[in-house]
Scaffold this motif. Structure first.
Motif, PDB file in Angstrom:
ATOM      1  N   TYR A  34       2.186  20.868   1.439  1.00  0.00           N
ATOM      2  CA  TYR A  34       2.476  22.225   1.932  1.00  0.00           C
ATOM      3  C   TYR A  34       1.590  22.564   3.123  1.00  0.00           C
ATOM      4  CZ  TYR A  34       3.614  27.223   1.811  1.00  0.00           C
ATOM      5  OH  TYR A  34       4.040  28.495   2.128  1.00  0.00           O
ATOM      6  N   SER A  35       0.260  22.512   2.964  1.00  0.00           N
ATOM      7  CA  SER A  35      -0.633  22.864   4.064  1.00  0.00           C
ATOM      8  C   SER A  35      -0.617  21.814   5.161  1.00  0.00           C
ATOM      9  CB  SER A  35      -2.064  23.063   3.555  1.00  0.00           C
ATOM     10  OG  SER A  35      -2.629  21.837   3.124  1.00  0.00           O
ATOM     11  N   LYS A  36      -0.320  20.584   4.780  1.00  0.00           N
ATOM     12  CA  LYS A  36      -0.279  19.481   5.733  1.00  0.00           C
ATOM     13  C   LYS A  36       0.833  18.533   5.298  1.00  0.00           C
ATOM     14  CE  LYS A  36      -3.915  16.853   5.702  1.00  0.00           C
ATOM     15  NZ  LYS A  36      -5.278  16.326   5.946  1.00  0.00           N
ATOM     16  N   VAL A  37       1.585  18.024   6.253  1.00  0.00           N
ATOM     17  CA  VAL A  37       2.700  17.124   5.950  1.00  0.00           C
ATOM     18  C   VAL A  37       2.536  15.849   6.784  1.00  0.00           C
ATOM     19  CG1 VAL A  37       5.205  16.840   5.896  1.00  0.00           C
ATOM     20  CG2 VAL A  37       4.206  19.094   5.497  1.00  0.00           C
ATOM     21  N   PRO A  38       2.467  14.667   6.138  1.00  0.00           N
ATOM     22  CA  PRO A  38       2.275  13.425   6.896  1.00  0.00           C
ATOM     23  C   PRO A  38       3.555  12.991   7.589  1.00  0.00           C
ATOM     24  CG  PRO A  38       2.581  12.920   4.586  1.00  0.00           C
ATOM     25  CD  PRO A  38       2.575  14.428   4.693  1.00  0.00           C
ATOM     26  N   ALA A  39       3.399  12.114   8.554  1.00  0.00           N
ATOM     27  CA  ALA A  39       4.574  11.596   9.263  1.00  0.00           C
ATOM     28  C   ALA A  39       5.467  10.800   8.326  1.00  0.00           C
ATOM     29  CB  ALA A  39       4.128  10.725  10.433  1.00  0.00           C
ATOM     30  N   ALA A  40       4.853  10.005   7.434  1.00  0.00           N
ATOM     31  CA  ALA A  40       5.636   9.162   6.524  1.00  0.00           C
ATOM     32  C   ALA A  40       5.008   9.150   5.140  1.00  0.00           C
ATOM     33  CB  ALA A  40       5.737   7.747   7.068  1.00  0.00           C
ATOM     34  N   ILE A  41       5.827   8.899   4.130  1.00  0.00           N
ATOM     35  CA  ILE A  41       5.383   8.831   2.743  1.00  0.00           C
ATOM     36  C   ILE A  41       6.213   7.786   2.017  1.00  0.00           C
ATOM     37  CG2 ILE A  41       6.911  10.767   2.173  1.00  0.00           C
ATOM     38  CD1 ILE A  41       3.610  10.038   0.390  1.00  0.00           C
ATOM     39  N   PRO A  63       0.820  -1.214   0.000  1.00  0.00           N
ATOM     40  CA  PRO A  63       0.000   0.000   0.000  1.00  0.00           C
ATOM     41  C   PRO A  63       0.858   1.269   0.000  1.00  0.00           C
ATOM     42  CG  PRO A  63       0.163  -0.840   2.222  1.00  0.00           C
ATOM     43  CD  PRO A  63       0.947  -1.783   1.364  1.00  0.00           C
ATOM     44  N   GLN A  64       0.474   2.230  -0.844  1.00  0.00           N
ATOM     45  CA  GLN A  64       1.111   3.545  -0.789  1.00  0.00           C
ATOM     46  C   GLN A  64       0.715   4.232   0.520  1.00  0.00           C
ATOM     47  OE1 GLN A  64      -0.915   4.853  -4.257  1.00  0.00           O
ATOM     48  NE2 GLN A  64       0.819   4.567  -5.639  1.00  0.00           N
ATOM     49  N   VAL A  65       1.648   4.988   1.083  1.00  0.00           N
ATOM     50  CA  VAL A  65       1.415   5.637   2.372  1.00  0.00           C
ATOM     51  C   VAL A  65       1.579   7.146   2.232  1.00  0.00           C
ATOM     52  CG1 VAL A  65       2.253   5.857   4.743  1.00  0.00           C
ATOM     53  CG2 VAL A  65       2.184   3.607   3.654  1.00  0.00           C
ATOM     54  N   GLY A  66       0.629   7.907   2.752  1.00  0.00           N
ATOM     55  CA  GLY A  66       0.771   9.364   2.817  1.00  0.00           C
ATOM     56  C   GLY A  66       0.052  10.148   1.746  1.00  0.00           C
ATOM     57  N   LEU A  67      -0.576   9.479   0.750  1.00  0.00           N
ATOM     58  CA  LEU A  67      -1.246  10.221  -0.321  1.00  0.00           C
ATOM     59  C   LEU A  67      -2.453  11.001   0.194  1.00  0.00           C
ATOM     60  CD1 LEU A  67      -1.247   7.932  -3.494  1.00  0.00           C
ATOM     61  CD2 LEU A  67       0.227   9.873  -2.959  1.00  0.00           C
ATOM     62  N   GLY A  68      -3.090  10.492   1.246  1.00  0.00           N
ATOM     63  CA  GLY A  68      -4.285  11.159   1.757  1.00  0.00           C
ATOM     64  C   GLY A  68      -4.032  12.545   2.313  1.00  0.00           C
ATOM     65  N   ALA A  69      -2.773  12.850   2.640  1.00  0.00           N
ATOM     66  CA  ALA A  69      -2.438  14.161   3.201  1.00  0.00           C
ATOM     67  C   ALA A  69      -1.958  15.151   2.143  1.00  0.00           C
ATOM     68  CB  ALA A  69      -1.364  14.007   4.272  1.00  0.00           C
ATOM     69  N   ALA A  70      -1.829  14.717   0.898  1.00  0.00           N
ATOM     70  CA  ALA A  70      -1.286  15.589  -0.154  1.00  0.00           C
ATOM     71  C   ALA A  70      -2.261  16.718  -0.489  1.00  0.00           C
ATOM     72  CB  ALA A  70      -0.971  14.778  -1.405  1.00  0.00           C
ATOM     73  N   ASP A  71      -1.695  17.857  -0.856  1.00  0.00           N
ATOM     74  CA  ASP A  71      -2.511  18.972  -1.344  1.00  0.00           C
ATOM     75  C   ASP A  71      -2.917  18.741  -2.794  1.00  0.00           C
ATOM     76  OD1 ASP A  71      -2.520  20.608   0.936  1.00  0.00           O
ATOM     77  OD2 ASP A  71      -0.565  21.438   0.448  1.00  0.00           O
ATOM     78  N   LEU A  72      -2.001  18.176  -3.575  1.00  0.00           N
ATOM     79  CA  LEU A  72      -2.187  18.037  -5.018  1.00  0.00           C
ATOM     80  C   LEU A  72      -1.305  16.890  -5.477  1.00  0.00           C
ATOM     81  CD1 LEU A  72      -2.401  20.876  -7.599  1.00  0.00           C
ATOM     82  CD2 LEU A  72      -0.550  19.247  -7.896  1.00  0.00           C
ATOM     83  N   VAL A  73      -1.726  16.171  -6.511  1.00  0.00           N
ATOM     84  CA  VAL A  73      -0.934  15.071  -7.076  1.00  0.00           C
ATOM     85  C   VAL A  73      -0.885  15.220  -8.590  1.00  0.00           C
ATOM     86  CG1 VAL A  73      -0.787  12.572  -7.429  1.00  0.00           C
ATOM     87  CG2 VAL A  73      -1.457  13.465  -5.194  1.00  0.00           C
TER      88      VAL A  73
END
Length: 339
Positions: free
Chosen positions: A113-120, A86-96
């Motif tokens: 930018y507005s939010k940064v996850p613990a891991a990606i 599973p990919q990790v951290g995409l849910g916190a992205a501003d844009l992809v």
């Protein structure tokens, strides 16, 4: 004829008026003395100043409360094959932004930018295509790149972080090369932005959009991989996502841009020619929002230029929110959508 008072008469009138005034004053209660009206108070600075202009997040167009982050935009290159699950951290992205890589597969450039996850992760390598994708001032987290690509990325002045730097690590429960991850929150704290980035897309509101046509499903086909979206619950769900459960990117809109693709000038270890997306010039665009599709055109003045959108009726803006951008090859790529 005007009559004038004799001086003695005038003095008598004045004396009578003064006496009457003193008599009236003496009849009043001592605690009820009238005070002269106060002079009008000057308006305070809070009453005269205009309310502050609202500020907006550059990667979503949403209104921002408070100051901008001290760190720059952090773009992470993420694998987008079944091996990444599973990919990790995409849910916190501003844009992809989804871009073509060798063999007809794709790779993701996830913007934070507005939010940064613990891991990606899984974190993978850069491509020359990223020169036209990564905004000025951003830092890229990557597993590296071919020497020819690194030279071009360095020449474009794009800073990047890879294995060996603090916060980039191997996940021992996965197999290489799909086990490189980044502690993105820690990395962001170590970076300082010189200035706030400009808007990545021309932002607007849903009310600004032309009517378009109904389109509740769409597929962006890159060759060996196709990304499918369904309009559900007011947003778009990637029905063949490799993201972890509950960690999918919350797309409010999907923006498909048809782009020219060239040869990056080298082959990957498997012998596939490495493509290079030419994200400059102009091409066809389709914006999907609210279960509808609006056709238009995109333009970009050079690799570092701003993305502009238009229809036959004029400027096209993207409703503020989270956007997934599909850079679909104009040749050998395809876009289909249906009601």
């Amino acid at each position: 004829m005007r009559h004038r008072l004799h001086p003695s008469t005038s003095k008598a009138v004045v004396a009578t008026f003064v006496a009457a005034s003193l008599l009236l004053a003496g009849c009043g209660g001592g605690d009820d003395e009238e005070t002269p009206d106060a002079a009008p108070s000057e308006p305070t600075s809070s009453e005269t100043s205009e309310p502050p202009e609202p500020t907006y997040w550059p990667l979503t167009g949403l209104e921002r409360k408070g100051d901008a982050p001290e760190h720059p935009v952090v773009v992470t290159k993420v694998d987008n094959t079944s091996s990444s699950a599973p990919q990790v951290g995409l849910g916190a992205a501003d844009l992809v932004v989804e871009e073509l890589v060798e063999g007809g597969y794709t790779r993701l450039a996830a913007f934070y930018y507005s939010k940064v996850p613990a891991a990606i992760g899984p974190v993978r390598s850069m491509r020359a295509s990223d020169i036209g994708i990564v905004p000025a001032g951003a830092t890229v987290v990557t597993s590296g790149a071919a020497p020819i690509t690194i030279n071009r990325i360095n020449g474009a002045g794009i800073p990047w972080i890879t294995e060996g730097a603090a916060g980039v690590y191997r996940e021992n429960t996965r197999s290489a090369p799909y086990n490189l991850f980044a502690r993105l929150a820690d990395i962001a704290k170590s970076l300082k932005a010189e200035k706030e980035p400009p808007p990545y897309l021309p932002w607007g509101t849903e009310a600004d959009l032309p009517k378009g046509v109904k389109a509740r499903t769409l597929t962006a086909d890159f060759g060996a991989h196709a990304t499918t979206w369904q309009f559900q619950g007011g947003g778009y769900v990637n029905s063949n996502s490799y993201a972890a459960q509950g960690d999918q990117f919350p797309a409010d809109s999907v923006l498909v841009l048809r782009v020219k693709v060239g040869d990056a000038g080298y082959k990957d270890p498997a012998g596939y020619a490495v493509p290079e997306t030419k994200f400059e010039g102009k091409g066809a665009a389709v914006l999907f929002h609210g279960g509808r599709a609006i056709k238009g055109t995109w333009t970009k003045d050079g690799l570092n230029g701003a993305i502009e959108l238009s229809t036959k009726g004029g400027e096209l803006t993207v409703p503020a929110g989270h956007v997934w951008v599909e850079l679909v090859p104009a040749v050998n790529g395809n876009l289909t959508f249906a009601k």
